[in-house]
Design an enzyme around this catalytic site. Structure first.
Site, PDB file in Angstrom:
ATOM      1  N   PHE A  94       0.853  -1.182   0.000  1.00 22.20           N
ATOM      2  CA  PHE A  94       0.000   0.000   0.000  1.00 22.20           C
ATOM      3  C   PHE A  94       0.887   1.229   0.000  1.00 22.20           C
ATOM      4  O   PHE A  94       1.702   1.412   0.911  1.00 22.20           O
ATOM      5  CB  PHE A  94      -0.846  -0.077   1.270  1.00 22.20           C
ATOM      6  CG  PHE A  94      -1.843   1.030   1.495  1.00 22.20           C
ATOM      7  CD1 PHE A  94      -3.099   1.009   0.886  1.00 22.20           C
ATOM      8  CD2 PHE A  94      -1.547   2.074   2.367  1.00 22.20           C
ATOM      9  CE1 PHE A  94      -4.035   2.004   1.138  1.00 22.20           C
ATOM     10  CE2 PHE A  94      -2.485   3.076   2.626  1.00 22.20           C
ATOM     11  CZ  PHE A  94      -3.733   3.040   2.007  1.00 22.20           C
ATOM     12  N   PRO A 135       8.111  10.621   1.260  1.00 21.55           N
ATOM     13  CA  PRO A 135       9.199  11.164   2.095  1.00 21.55           C
ATOM     14  C   PRO A 135       8.773  12.424   2.839  1.00 21.55           C
ATOM     15  O   PRO A 135       9.133  12.622   3.993  1.00 21.55           O
ATOM     16  CB  PRO A 135      10.306  11.455   1.079  1.00 21.55           C
ATOM     17  CG  PRO A 135      10.064  10.490  -0.035  1.00 21.55           C
ATOM     18  CD  PRO A 135       8.575  10.291  -0.096  1.00 21.55           C
ATOM     19  N   TRP A 190       8.319   3.959   3.325  1.00 20.68           N
ATOM     20  CA  TRP A 190       7.867   3.056   4.407  1.00 20.68           C
ATOM     21  C   TRP A 190       6.861   2.050   3.846  1.00 20.68           C
ATOM     22  O   TRP A 190       5.837   1.819   4.474  1.00 20.68           O
ATOM     23  CB  TRP A 190       7.224   3.810   5.573  1.00 20.68           C
ATOM     24  CG  TRP A 190       7.881   5.068   6.004  1.00 20.68           C
ATOM     25  CD1 TRP A 190       7.264   6.269   6.159  1.00 20.68           C
ATOM     26  CD2 TRP A 190       9.232   5.273   6.389  1.00 20.68           C
ATOM     27  NE1 TRP A 190       8.155   7.208   6.601  1.00 20.68           N
ATOM     28  CE2 TRP A 190       9.387   6.619   6.746  1.00 20.68           C
ATOM     29  CE3 TRP A 190      10.358   4.437   6.452  1.00 20.68           C
ATOM     30  CZ2 TRP A 190      10.584   7.168   7.164  1.00 20.68           C
ATOM     31  CZ3 TRP A 190      11.559   4.977   6.865  1.00 20.68           C
ATOM     32  CH2 TRP A 190      11.660   6.328   7.213  1.00 20.68           C
ATOM     33  N   ASP A 229      -9.235   3.185   8.177  1.00 22.66           N
ATOM     34  CA  ASP A 229     -10.183   2.870   9.259  1.00 22.66           C
ATOM     35  C   ASP A 229     -10.161   1.375   9.556  1.00 22.66           C
ATOM     36  O   ASP A 229     -10.194   0.946  10.712  1.00 22.66           O
ATOM     37  CB  ASP A 229     -11.613   3.277   8.869  1.00 22.66           C
ATOM     38  CG  ASP A 229     -11.857   4.768   9.031  1.00 22.66           C
ATOM     39  OD1 ASP A 229     -11.029   5.458   9.641  1.00 22.66           O
ATOM     40  OD2 ASP A 229     -12.908   5.240   8.536  1.00 22.66           O
ATOM     41  N   GLY A 274      14.049  -7.414  34.566  1.00 19.96           N
ATOM     42  CA  GLY A 274      15.313  -6.811  34.998  1.00 19.96           C
ATOM     43  C   GLY A 274      16.337  -6.858  33.873  1.00 19.96           C
ATOM     44  O   GLY A 274      15.995  -6.737  32.693  1.00 19.96           O
ATOM     45  N   GLU A 299       0.059   3.469  10.119  1.00 20.86           N
ATOM     46  CA  GLU A 299      -1.389   3.509   9.880  1.00 20.86           C
ATOM     47  C   GLU A 299      -2.053   4.603  10.711  1.00 20.86           C
ATOM     48  O   GLU A 299      -3.149   4.439  11.236  1.00 20.86           O
ATOM     49  CB  GLU A 299      -2.022   2.134  10.130  1.00 20.86           C
ATOM     50  CG  GLU A 299      -1.321   1.094   9.267  1.00 20.86           C
ATOM     51  CD  GLU A 299      -2.209   0.005   8.726  1.00 20.86           C
ATOM     52  OE1 GLU A 299      -3.425   0.122   8.824  1.00 20.86           O
ATOM     53  OE2 GLU A 299      -1.652  -0.960   8.184  1.00 20.86           O
ATOM     54  N   SER A 326      -0.428   8.067  16.826  1.00 22.94           N
ATOM     55  CA  SER A 326      -1.340   8.315  17.953  1.00 22.94           C
ATOM     56  C   SER A 326      -1.925   9.724  17.863  1.00 22.94           C
ATOM     57  O   SER A 326      -3.081   9.953  18.236  1.00 22.94           O
ATOM     58  CB  SER A 326      -0.592   8.163  19.279  1.00 22.94           C
ATOM     59  OG  SER A 326      -0.312   6.807  19.535  1.00 22.94           O
ATOM     60  N   GLU A 327      -1.138  10.634  17.347  1.00 19.89           N
ATOM     61  CA  GLU A 327      -1.594  12.026  17.238  1.00 19.89           C
ATOM     62  C   GLU A 327      -2.740  12.126  16.215  1.00 19.89           C
ATOM     63  O   GLU A 327      -3.731  12.812  16.451  1.00 19.89           O
ATOM     64  CB  GLU A 327      -0.424  12.931  16.830  1.00 19.89           C
ATOM     65  CG  GLU A 327       0.639  13.098  17.929  1.00 19.89           C
ATOM     66  CD  GLU A 327       1.399  11.819  18.259  1.00 19.89           C
ATOM     67  OE1 GLU A 327       1.705  11.030  17.347  1.00 19.89           O
ATOM     68  OE2 GLU A 327       1.677  11.591  19.458  1.00 19.89           O
TER      69      GLU A 327
END
Lengths: 378, 384
Positions: free
Chosen positions: B127, B132, B160, B244, B343, B367, B370-371
């Site tokens: 896709f 860039p 990407w 979506d 640890g 995809e 978060s913003e």
């Protein structure tokens, strides 16, 4: 997965919403200021069947299930958290009586709780030095001819000064959780004395008192469930009660978010409504997401309880998550309101105070995490 | 008794979940560490996923897919991601970002030529939206498409592009009218081997090493008009509606990574001793585990809700954004706590904890960051 409500659930939600928005919300600030819930508010809830949403019809309840109860609780809490907790505790007491009292006793008390004749039910487990750890309780019940005599003190008793009936836990056997039993005590029992009224940060409309049991005699049939079986009753009741408090927290959070959204659209800074600033949008997005997640956890626990399966861990997740999310939502809502949010002119100030207790009562967040991790590490 | 809201899975959903779990545990999980270390492309696992129907889970069987629903797809994604996040994103790109828009916007000819072999795993898709200089701001793209008789000529670059080095087909978005903003974008199907379609060497990343991605250059790439997906100018709409659905897939991937991390944390906490007893007896550890499990359940419920809405054909932009936002952020937190519980061992490649930590991080970015999810959610709430 099906998240649609049944017709009955949608109906109960709608009628609770209508009553809460029309009859309770306009009085919520006054209830908070006066520290009293007017009788007609409680009797109105009873008339709508909201004191026995999950009780069988033959005991006067609506028999509409736990999801419907959760939905109704959320609606009432949106309007007034003090009224909601009165409903939550009364409902929990009704369920304990229905499940553990002798049938003839349940047939007396449950219909009166549902109809409002007893005004409210009250749940007396905590003591001055036994909250999260009920095994440390000191109140005793000693068997006498034809009954029991209770002695001791209880703490943080919601509706302690006006409830018509109390479920009281007392030690009948050895130390720890295995020596505890639960009893029904009428409000007019001469050995039951209402103690100090607590001055609280929030939920000011809901009275919270100490109780003193002094040579408090009850009949043999006041014993709920099995002798020494009280801890199990308390834990079962609290598992269900946590769904109620999760729903209450959701309602408070929803109210705060709705006010924050409305305010953000109306208030302008730097020439534009603050809703156009990403800093505000972020708070709204996080609040909406967390409340949706909390609602799903709460409804999941409700469906599990309704289906009769084990739901302790799921109820603990719902309660811990919903209460903490609601606290964050109220905090952000206050922040969005700026200085106005800190004044009593806006309801968000009340929500901020009210919501805080949801992380404490019916099992603190810490207790919920113990429940969850125990299940996980099993 | 009233008819209850239902959180249980259907029989079919459980079957898909179990099939995916069995495959993931037997064939994917044992390879995950080496795939990560070597950064090698799991071509045999991709082929097996194709055979099992995992590359076209929600595509109807008459079109080459498994004919299951989107809840099943999310459940299967979680299982594969639990074993190997790299393998799962190869799967998610083919399902969500390629098959799904073909199913929704492709014509019969395109469904026959492209969807059927993609859903059956005979071909692999990718896709191409991001460039860039344009990621979150997808409407400001520099790749252009010009009409030339019965062809489009595409020039520009996309980056990407997960699956890019290996894909047979790419859905690429290009501006046919740069002045028209989001309405000036059209989607195209470009086949590997088309002159001017030039995938570059693969990217080197923090995590998901085995899921190869690359930049693709388009240099006078001539695409027949029969390969235009949807109407002219519909590209941005296709991209947004595709994402979506894709967000449900990435949310499910994040759930899988988080579940793997939680399970390892529980096992390690029971076994590792400190101060004379298993660290699982310490409240500090118990509370981390409780938070991990609670937040994972919250994220899973949001994810399955979004998948349920997609299955009903209801708009689910807001719900997908919530699922993706919470699941990805929870995955990062859970992976972080898993390392903490392990640890020093958690920091070493001897355990999988550090791989999950690296793999989880991308789910907050691709995809839709978060913003972007928060913008989508806030816009929906404020519009209401």
């Amino acid at each position: 997965m099906n998240l649609d409500l049944t017709e009955e659930q949608a109906l109960i939600q709608a009628s609770a919403r209508a009553y809460a928005q029309e009859r309770i919300a306009p009085r919520a600030a006054q209830i908070d200021a006066d520290g009293v819930i007017p009788d007609e508010v409680l009797s109105g809830l009873a008339e709508l069947g909201l004191f026995g949403v999950n009780l069988p019809e033959e005991l006067g309840g609506a028999e509409a299930g736990v999801v419907a109860y959760s939905l109704a609780m959320e609606e009432v809490a949106k309007a007034c958290a003090s009224t909601a907790v009165t409903m939550a505790v009364t409902s929990m007491v009704g369920e304990v009586i229905a499940a553990f009292a002798r049938p003839e006793v349940a047939r007396v008390y449950c219909p009166k709780l549902c109809s409002g004749a007893l005004r409210a039910g009250s749940f007396a487990l905590s003591e001055p030095e036994a909250g999260s750890d009920p095994g440390a309780m000191r109140t005793t019940a000693r068997e006498v001819d034809g009954g029991w005599v209770l002695d001791g003190s209880k703490q943080w008793i919601t509706s302690g000064d006006f409830a018509g009936v109390f479920v009281v836990w007392a030690r009948t056997g050895g130390p720890g959780t295995r020596g505890i039993s639960a009893f029904l005590v009428d409000a007019d029992n001469p050995g039951l004395k209402v103690g100090r009224h607590e001055e609280k940060m929030g939920l000011r409309g809901s009275s919270t008192t100490a109780l003193h049991l002094e040579e408090c005699r009850v009949e043999a049939d006041a014993l709920l469930g099995e002798l020494h079986g009280g801890f199990k009753i308390a834990m079962m009741a609290l598992d269900g009660g946590r769904i109620g408090i999760a729903s209450q927290a959701l309602g408070i959070g929803e109210a705060a978010l709705a006010e924050a959204v409305a305010y953000a659209k109306e208030r302008e800074t730097f020439g534009t409504p603050i809703a156009n600033h990403q800093a505000i949008q972020w708070m709204i997005a996080d609040s909406r997401t967390e409340l949706d997640a909390a609602a799903l956890l709460t409804r999941r626990a409700a469906t599990l309880k309704q289906a009769g399966g084990r739901f302790s861990s799921q109820a603990a997740m719902a309660k811990a998550y919903a209460s903490e999310a609601a606290c964050r939502v109220c905090d952000r809502a206050l922040q969005i309101h700026g200085g106005y949010g800190y004044t009593k002119e806006y309801a968000v100030e009340r929500h901020y105070r009210d919501v805080r207790v949801t992380r404490i009562y019916e099992g603190t967040s810490e207790i919920q995490r113990i429940v969850i991790s125990r299940e996980l590490l099993r | 008794m009233v008819r209850a809201m239902r959180f249980e899975l259907t029989e079919e959903q459980t079957l898909v979940q179990e099939m995916a779990r069995t495959f993931a545990e037997r064939e994917v999980a044992p390879r995950a560490r080496a795939l990560d270390k070597e950064g090698s492309w799991p071509s045999d696992l991709v082929a097996k996923m194709g055979e099992l129907g995992l590359l076209g889970v929600a595509v109807p069987s008459e079109l080459g897919g498994a004919g299951a629903d989107n809840v099943s797809y999310a459940l299967a994604m979680e299982e594969i991601a639990r074993a190997c996040a790299s393998t799962s994103v190869i799967m998610s790109v083919n399902n969500s970002l390629v098959c799904d828009p073909l199913l929704k916007y492709g014509n019969d000819d395109q469904k026959a030529r492209f969807l059927a072999p993609l859903a059956a795993g005979e071909k692999l898709g990718c896709f191409g939206l991001t460039e860039p200089a344009s990621g979150s701001d997808a409407s400001s793209m520099d790749t252009v498409a010009e009409e030339d008789g019965d062809h489009w000529v595409i020039n520009g670059s996309k980056n990407w592009i997960t699956n890019g080095p290996h894909a047979d087909v790419m859905i690429v978005f290009a501006a046919h009218d740069r002045g028209a903003g989001s309405k000036g974008t059209t989607a195209f199907l470009v086949e590997k081997g088309t002159p001017g379609f030039n995938p570059q060497p693969r990217d080197h990343k923090l995590g998901i090493h085995a899921a190869h991605s690359c930049t693709v250059f388009f240099e006078g790439c001539r695409v027949p008009k029969a390969n235009q997906l949807g109407d002219k100018g519909m590209g941005f709409k296709i991209a947004m509606s595709t994402l979506d659905g894709g967000r449900v897939g990435i949310a499910a991937q994040a759930l899988g990574i988080a579940r793997a991390a939680l399970e390892e944390a529980v096992a390690y906490a029971k076994e590792r001793k400190a101060f004379g007893e298993p660290i699982a007896n310490k409240q500090a550890i118990q509370f981390m585990l409780a938070d991990m499990a609670m937040e994972l359940d919250a994220a899973r419920l949001l994810t399955l809700r979004a998948a349920t809405l997609k299955d009903k054909g209801v708009r689910h932009s807001k719900e997908s954004a919530m699922a993706k936002l919470m699941a990805s952020e929870v995955a990062t937190k859970v992976a972080h706590k898993n390392i903490q519980i392990h640890g020093g061992y958690g920091y070493s490649t001897e355990y999988d904890a550090e791989r999950h930590y690296r793999d989880a991080r991308i789910t907050e970015i691709y995809e839709g960051t978060s913003e972007i999810q928060r913008i989508v959610i806030a816009a929906n709430v404020l519009k209401g």
